[in-house]
Design a protein around this motif. Structure first.
Motif, PDB file in Angstrom:
ATOM      1  N   THR A  37      31.837 -42.728 111.074  1.00  0.00           N
ATOM      2  CA  THR A  37      33.096 -43.184 110.226  1.00  0.00           C
ATOM      3  C   THR A  37      32.597 -44.530 109.846  1.00  0.00           C
ATOM      4  O   THR A  37      32.922 -45.129 108.863  1.00  0.00           O
ATOM      5  CB  THR A  37      34.173 -43.297 111.179  1.00  0.00           C
ATOM      6  N   ALA A  62      36.026 -37.815 107.984  1.00  0.00           N
ATOM      7  CA  ALA A  62      36.159 -36.552 108.538  1.00  0.00           C
ATOM      8  C   ALA A  62      34.793 -36.074 109.247  1.00  0.00           C
ATOM      9  O   ALA A  62      34.292 -35.115 109.004  1.00  0.00           O
ATOM     10  CB  ALA A  62      36.523 -35.514 107.481  1.00  0.00           C
ATOM     11  N   ASN A 114      41.794 -32.996 105.027  1.00  0.00           N
ATOM     12  CA  ASN A 114      42.104 -34.423 104.642  1.00  0.00           C
ATOM     13  C   ASN A 114      42.172 -34.630 103.167  1.00  0.00           C
ATOM     14  O   ASN A 114      42.484 -35.873 102.845  1.00  0.00           O
ATOM     15  CB  ASN A 114      40.937 -35.005 105.487  1.00  0.00           C
ATOM     16  N   SER A 121      41.649 -36.070 111.560  1.00  0.00           N
ATOM     17  CA  SER A 121      40.233 -36.298 111.753  1.00  0.00           C
ATOM     18  C   SER A 121      40.267 -36.458 113.268  1.00  0.00           C
ATOM     19  O   SER A 121      39.170 -36.071 114.055  1.00  0.00           O
ATOM     20  CB  SER A 121      39.653 -37.783 111.209  1.00  0.00           C
TER      21      SER A 121
END
Length: 394
Positions: A242, A279, A313, A336
């Motif tokens: 991320t 994700a 998402n 997530s």
């Protein structure tokens, strides 16, 4: 009438880029719950691609089991060895008991005491990246989640680099043999640590979990060892991906970075968009224990169901302009961290680290430059960048 040809979600190399998002879009529009039996898998399964269908699967802990594995490609013998002993592959009542204990070190009260340390780790990493830019920023960013989770778990500083490397191998290696071997090494490491702690009591993290007796919930030594591996993965791999995805988007979209610098988008809000966009936990596997209906499909007992978080998402029924990275996006109901009983144990810690990273960037970095081609790891399970040629400018 034109016959629609379904694209292949398991085409070799599909997840080595971002083209799979177009494939997900096709399935959401044309075949949202589809049957597939790709080569290499012992049996077929249902692909679930729409947001609300994914949520329904994750929240159904009565008719959906995690104990038969939670990812494609897992070896049956490896799953059987940890089933109902490791949180991510456990069903009630074992899941309930283990989570009651394992939640304690990640409570808001505990993490609030760790906030200053997290901020310092992030500041040190960013300052070093600014001073000594390398060809792959991920080599520096990965220190953030590794150092934080290892510190929280009270692990010896000399072991942190090895732990980070073995965790990556255990969850990302394309070789089943290497994944199993790395998991075995991690289990042995923690087994030795738990046994030693019974004698010395030197590790406060382990001692705290061993002493937990909330509502009579306790973990065996074997359960502690198995779940420490899960904590490492949850606190390391996904957060690193991320952070990398967020950095790439800010480098490619300086207008979004400017909004953060000007205070038009708060770091905690931008954190949620980074999580939605990246994700990193791309799919989750469940096995039906009873007949049930998902969308317009009847699922039979024993059939496997794969939910695609990366697709959910980007569902336009839930997110406005889902293919646009928007650091000011509000009401961000991304998946997530999953949903329902198996909501990620380390979600609060991940948010703390990502938000701290954005605040430090805002204070220390003027701009970012992309100096090469980003590359992805190609995994359809824990997916993300493994090469990020971005330079941070003070």
């Amino acid at each position: 009438m034109t016959r629609l040809t379904a694209p292949d979600l398991f085409e070799p190399g599909l997840f080595e880029g971002t083209g799979f998002y177009d494939v997900f879009a096709w399935y959401r529009a044309n075949d949202p719950v589809s049957w597939q039996h790709p080569a290499g898998e012992p049996e077929g399964f249902w692909n679930v691609t729409r947001y609300h269908d994914v949520v329904s699967v994750h929240r159904d802990s009565t008719r959906m089991s995690s104990a038969k594995g939670m990812r494609l490609g897992s070896a049956d013998r490896a799953v059987d060895a940890v089933a109902n002993k490791m949180l991510i592959v456990a069903d009630p009542p074992d899941h309930t008991r283990m989570k009651r204990v394992l939640n304690q070190p990640f409570s808001n009260e505990v993490l609030s005491r760790a906030e200053e340390y997290v901020q310092q780790v992030v500041a040190d990493v960013v300052a070093r990246a600014v001073r000594n830019p390398g060809p792959n920023l991920i080599a520096q960013l990965e220190r953030i989640p590794t150092d934080v989770i290892c510190a929280i778990m009270g692990l010896p500083r000399t072991d942190w680099e090895w732990i980070g490397r073995k965790t990556t191998e255990a969850f990302e290696s394309p070789s089943e043999v290497r994944r199993i071997t790395a998991n075995g090494e991690i289990f042995k490491y923690f087994g030795d640590l738990v046994r030693e702690n019974h004698k010395s009591g030197a590790n406060a993290f382990i001692s705290g979990l061993t002493a937990q007796n909330s509502g009579g919930a306790r973990l065996t030594d074997q359960e502690l060892v198995f779940n420490f591996s899960g904590i490492l993965a949850g606190g390391n791999e996904t957060t690193r991906f991320t952070l990398a995805a967020l950095t790439l988007q800010l480098a490619e979209h300086p207008d979004q970075w400017a909004r953060i610098v000007r205070g038009e988008a708060e770091p905690d809000v931008a954190t949620e968009e980074a999580l939605r966009w990246s994700a990193p936990g791309m799919h989750v596997l469940r096995t039906a224990t009873e007949a049930l209906r998902i969308g317009n499909v009847e699922v039979e007992p024993g059939q496997r169901v794969v939910t695609w978080i990366g697709s959910a998402n980007r569902d336009a029924e839930v997110f406005d302009a889902p293919d646009t990275f928007d650091v000011g996006r509000t009401g961000n109901r991304h998946l997530s961290f999953g949903a329902g009983r198996h909501m990620c144990l380390g979600s609060r810690l991940a948010r703390l680290e990502i938000t701290a990273y954005l605040r430090v960037l805002r204070d220390m970095v003027r701009s970012m430059t992309l100096r090469g081609r980003p590359r992805y790891n190609g995994s359809n399970f824990t997916w993300g960048l493994n090469e990020l040629p971005v330079v941070l400018h003070a």
